[in-house]
Design a protein around this motif. Sequence first.
Motif, PDB file in Angstrom:
ATOM      1  N   TYR A  23      -3.052   9.441  -4.244  1.00  0.00           N
ATOM      2  CA  TYR A  23      -4.073   9.497  -3.199  1.00  0.00           C
ATOM      3  C   TYR A  23      -5.445   9.513  -3.825  1.00  0.00           C
ATOM      4  CZ  TYR A  23      -2.662  14.353  -4.235  1.00  0.00           C
ATOM      5  OH  TYR A  23      -2.258  15.512  -4.858  1.00  0.00           O
ATOM      6  N   GLY A  24      -6.416   8.945  -3.090  1.00  0.00           N
ATOM      7  CA  GLY A  24      -7.759   8.902  -3.652  1.00  0.00           C
ATOM      8  C   GLY A  24      -8.728   8.102  -2.801  1.00  0.00           C
ATOM      9  N   GLY A  73      -9.013   9.543  -7.923  1.00  0.00           N
ATOM     10  CA  GLY A  73      -7.858  10.101  -7.240  1.00  0.00           C
ATOM     11  C   GLY A  73      -6.795  10.601  -8.188  1.00  0.00           C
TER      12      GLY A  73
END
Length: 211
Positions: free
Chosen positions: A113-114, A163
Motif C-alpha cells: 500500500y502507498g 509505501g
Amino acid sequence: MADHNKKYSKIETEQLNIVDKNGKVKLSLFNEDNIPPAIMDGIDILPGHRQDQPISGLMFYNREGDECGGLIYGNEVDEEGNYNAFASLTFDQYKQDQVVQMRYEDDNGKRGYGFALFDRPSKNLRKMVKNTNQIKDSNLSSEEKDAAIKKELEGSVQRAYMGKTEQGDVSVQLMDSAGNQRIRMVVDENDVPKMEFLDEKGHVTYRLPPE
C-alpha cells in the motif's frame, strides 16, 4: 410546486448520481452491478472496463462530463477462504489518466500500500486509446506494434512512490522523466535503513551506508 428540501433518514439504492441543473452527472455512487463506464468526450473509451470486477465506489466527473478520478474498493474470497482485497483513490489530469493515486492491495496477507505520482502527456486520452486500438488491429508485426504503442504512450510514466511492499520494506522511490528509478530510500523488514542512487539502466552508482 416541487419540494426541493425533502429530508430522508435513510435511502437504499444500487446507484446514486449527483447531477447539475442540466442533468449532467457530476458524481456517481455505485455498487458492483452498476459500475459506470469510462466516459471522456461523451464516449465510453474503454468498453467493458471494470465491468467484471467486484468493485463498488464513487466516481468523479468534471463540468464536461469526463471521468476525472474516483474511489473504488472491493474484495473476493474463494471456496477455500483465499482472499484478495483492494482499494484505490485517484485524481486524473484533465482529459487524461490518473496523476495521483493512493492504493491498497492484499493478496492472502501479502500486502502492499502507498501513494504514487504520475506524469501524463498533453494528449487527449480518448484519442490515445483510439490510436492504440488501431495499432493493435493493424497488419504491423508484433515488434512494430510494440514500438508504435510505446511511442503513442510516451510521456505516461510513474514518477514517485511512497509505501510498503509485500516484502515488508517501507520505501520512497523517485523516477526520472522516462520512468527509470533513480533514488531509492528504504527501511527494510529488519529495520535496516539504506539509500541508493541509480543510473538510467538501474545500476546503483552510490549508496548509504557504503558497502
